[in-house]
Design an enzyme around this catalytic site. Structure first.
Site: not given
Ligand code: UDP
Length: 336
Positions: A117, A141
């Site tokens: 990501t 995350y």
């Protein structure tokens, strides 16, 4: 069989990746615990229920299908939740990944495409962001994904385990034929929430209108999920052809603001929508836009969907979902 194990293959990006792999002549074997995935999204190959942290189950599935490579997309993605429950993210995303890599190595599989990501960059120092931009994630995350990237680099040097790391920017849109699409519970992403507020006539919350951007709202790089899926397919081809490990940004290189998304949804739906101006959401960088030159050069890949077709495909998908829900228990299980 030419099988590719797609861990997390019943999710949003995973299911579009399976469709792409099947179009390239691979058999996608979906391995998913269905916490965030949907059984009916596994349409293009066998489905195996299992958790990425379950080594015994992974060993069983790997030895029965003997896949030639793995695509790993399993994990938790809700940034807000990661701040509240960091241990869940390290358990699913980090421990899950090391369990999978150990099982893969034992099964003598040495090729893997990993779903990462742009959240691994944190607050960017400059945009567009290149892959060599420092990675300083600001939430658990992003940290969990960065740790897995680092492990993959280590495995490449020490164990000859090759990987293509794909750093997604903002995935959006749906299969143009409407067979699969974005379906998160709860939904936290901008485009589906904007569409939902049109459909339900409720107000969309705009998080922050005082950013240093052209209209004061955040800017993101929205990329069609089928373009992301295509990069996974090409990533597998790259590894099969003996290509080296690489980390690539997946974005269009074009930024769109939150206000511009709202305008586009109004235009495409032909409907008005209420908005509520809210304070900034914690941890949102003002602008995230990819430099995608390396993905283009390495994979011969290009984004092919523009913003209109992203929103149009998302709108059609969510309209289909609403009509399915309004049918209640009589609704067909399959969305095709
Ligand atoms: N956003 C918003 N209202 C919402 C959901 C998102 O204003 O209901 C904004 C969010 O603050 C961010 C952008 O839309 O600036 C994209 O957010 P999203 O959660 O879709 O993706 P992210 O960039 O966080 O991965």
């Amino acid at each position: 069989m030419n099988g590719v194990l797609v861990v997390g293959g019943a999710g949003y990006i995973g299911s579009h990746t399976c469709l792409n792999l099947s179009q390239r002549g691979f058999t996608p074997i979906v391995y998913d615990n269905l916490v965030n995935g949907h059984r009916e999204f596994a349409k293009w190959g066998p489905f195996e229920f299992g958790d990425v942290r379950d080594r015994e189950r992974l060993d069983q599935v790997l030895s029965s299908y003997k896949p030639i490579a793995i695509v790993h997309l399993a994990g938790l993605i809700d940034v807000g939740l990661s701040v509240k429950k960091p241990i869940d993210f390290f358990d699913s995303n980090l421990a899950g990944s090391t369990t999978l890599f150990a099982a893969a190595m034992q099964a003598r599989i040495d090729k893997l495409v990993f779903s990462s990501t742009c959240a691994t960059y944190g607050i960017p120092l400059q945009v567009p962001i290149r892959e060599d931009h420092p990675q300083s994630p600001i939430n658990p995350y992003g940290k969990s994904k960065l740790m897995v990237e680092q492990i993959l680099k280590e495995l490449q040097f020490r164990n000859d385990f090759r990987s293509v790391i794909l750093r997604y920017f903002n995935a959006a849109g749906a299969d143009p034929q409407g067979r699969i699409g974005e379906w998160h519970t709860p939904e936290t992403h901008l485009i589906p929430l904007t569409i939902a507020s049109v459909q339900s006539n409720s107000a969309l919350k705009i998080f922050g209108t005082d950013y240093p951007t052209r209209d004061g709202t955040c800017i993101r790089d929205f990329i069609h999920v089928c373009d992301i899926a295509e990069a996974h397919g090409r990533g597998i081809d790259h590894l099969m052809a003996g290509g080296e490990s690489v980390a690539l940004n997946l974005g269009t290189g074009r930024g769109t603001s939150v206000s511009e998304i709202i305008e586009a949804v109004r235009r495409i739906s032909g409907k008005e929508m209420k908005v509520e101006l809210c304070p900034r959401r914690e941890g949102d960088p003002p602008e995230l836009v990819a430099d995608n030159a390396l993905a283009k050069a390495t994979l011969g890949w290009r984004p092919t969907f523009d913003l209109e077709s992203i929103i149009e495909s998302a709108w059609n998908w969510h309209q289909k979902m609403v009509s399915r829900l309004s049918l209640g228990p009589e609704a067909p299980n399959e969305l095709t």
